[in-house]
Write a protein that holds these residues in place. Sequence first.
Motif, PDB file in Angstrom:
ATOM      1  N   LEU A 214       0.813  -1.219   0.000  1.00 26.68           N
ATOM      2  CA  LEU A 214       0.000   0.000   0.000  1.00 26.68           C
ATOM      3  C   LEU A 214       0.848   1.271   0.000  1.00 26.68           C
ATOM      4  O   LEU A 214       0.450   2.280  -0.579  1.00 26.68           O
ATOM      5  CB  LEU A 214      -0.926  -0.003   1.220  1.00 26.68           C
ATOM      6  N   GLU A 215       2.013   1.236   0.619  1.00 25.95           N
ATOM      7  CA  GLU A 215       2.805   2.464   0.771  1.00 25.95           C
ATOM      8  C   GLU A 215       3.162   3.132  -0.559  1.00 25.95           C
ATOM      9  O   GLU A 215       2.992   4.349  -0.694  1.00 25.95           O
ATOM     10  CB  GLU A 215       4.077   2.176   1.575  1.00 25.95           C
ATOM     11  N   PRO A 216       3.651   2.384  -1.565  1.00 31.56           N
ATOM     12  CA  PRO A 216       3.956   3.058  -2.835  1.00 31.56           C
ATOM     13  C   PRO A 216       2.729   3.695  -3.471  1.00 31.56           C
ATOM     14  O   PRO A 216       2.817   4.794  -4.046  1.00 31.56           O
ATOM     15  CB  PRO A 216       4.506   1.927  -3.704  1.00 31.56           C
ATOM     16  N   TRP A 217       1.574   3.020  -3.366  1.00 33.06           N
ATOM     17  CA  TRP A 217       0.356   3.617  -3.926  1.00 33.06           C
ATOM     18  C   TRP A 217      -0.017   4.882  -3.159  1.00 33.06           C
ATOM     19  O   TRP A 217      -0.454   5.870  -3.774  1.00 33.06           O
ATOM     20  CB  TRP A 217      -0.806   2.630  -3.876  1.00 33.06           C
ATOM     21  N   LEU A 218       0.150   4.876  -1.855  1.00 37.54           N
ATOM     22  CA  LEU A 218      -0.140   6.072  -1.066  1.00 37.54           C
ATOM     23  C   LEU A 218       0.781   7.236  -1.467  1.00 37.54           C
ATOM     24  O   LEU A 218       0.346   8.397  -1.507  1.00 37.54           O
ATOM     25  CB  LEU A 218       0.000   5.778   0.424  1.00 37.54           C
TER      26      LEU A 218
END
Length: 343
Positions: A214-218
């Motif tokens: 999720l972090e890269p998408w965030l």
Amino acid sequence: MVEPPTDAKRRANRLSLAFGVLTIAAGLAVVLAAGSLPLAYQYLPLVATVVVFGLPHGAVDHLVLPRVRNESVTKRSLALVGLLYLVVGASYALVWFVTPAVAFALFILVTLVHWGQGDVYALLAFADADHLETRASRLLALFVRGGLPMLVPLVAFPDQYAFVAETLVGLFDPAGAAALAPAFEPTVRLVVGVGFGLLVVVSLALGYRRADALEPWLIDAGETLGLVVFFAVVPPILAIGLYFALWHSVRHILRTLLVDEPATAALTRGNDLAALGRFARDAAPMTAGALVVLAGLALLVPQTPATVPEVAALYLVCIAVLTLPHVVIVSLLDLEQRVWTAD
């Protein structure tokens, strides 16, 4: 795609995020504190960073391909890059003198593609964006990221956008910008706004569905939405000056550092100054050459620049002329680093 060393990549990611936050925060802070900023002051970030970020960020084009290929820089490789800049840059410069309105439209298109490809690389290499798993998703991200600085100001600030177009085109033909007038009509801007807004939503929604982490998408979503607000609120001359220097140029400089082993080693140690010092040394000769191009354009343009907007317009035309061959080099770099090859 080809992976840079992990520690250096993490350092590059932190730096790119920090400068990204700085870009957006600086623009919004100026608007909140000063409201309507006088036009001359809006040009300050663009003009003040000419020899710091603006011209230097592309001034190691003669080094990046040999470095990424683990080859030596030779007279032949230098001559090929020089020939590319001479032929492509001079040809595009001629377009400015013959049909400046067409040249301006091409500048917007090329910048959209180039700034988009820069952000796609940063998302993949710095942030490990696994939601950009296909070539189609990367192309969509390119158009969204490149469209933010080129299309959002068109919708939000049509009068200032038209003023910039008139100033650039006016260096060559004071009446030439009339050909661009349809682009600023309310109906056209409505279509652009709605259509581009849908692309932003689709890009982020598809990315969310595909994301394993999720972090890269965030990071992607936060940067995208932050830039939507930034370019919708900050006057475009100020916004582009900040974005070009602190966002696009910094990310490209970081990319060049990651193909230079001594600079990469310095980043790994957290010695940012050593890495940037090496870049500054490598970029100095071509930066000086770019200043010669700028001076040459100043002598050749039919209308001598006499105001701050006209001087800035001359600089932007110089950037345009240098950008087209620079895009060729960056596109070859993309191929070498397999940016458009899905894993």
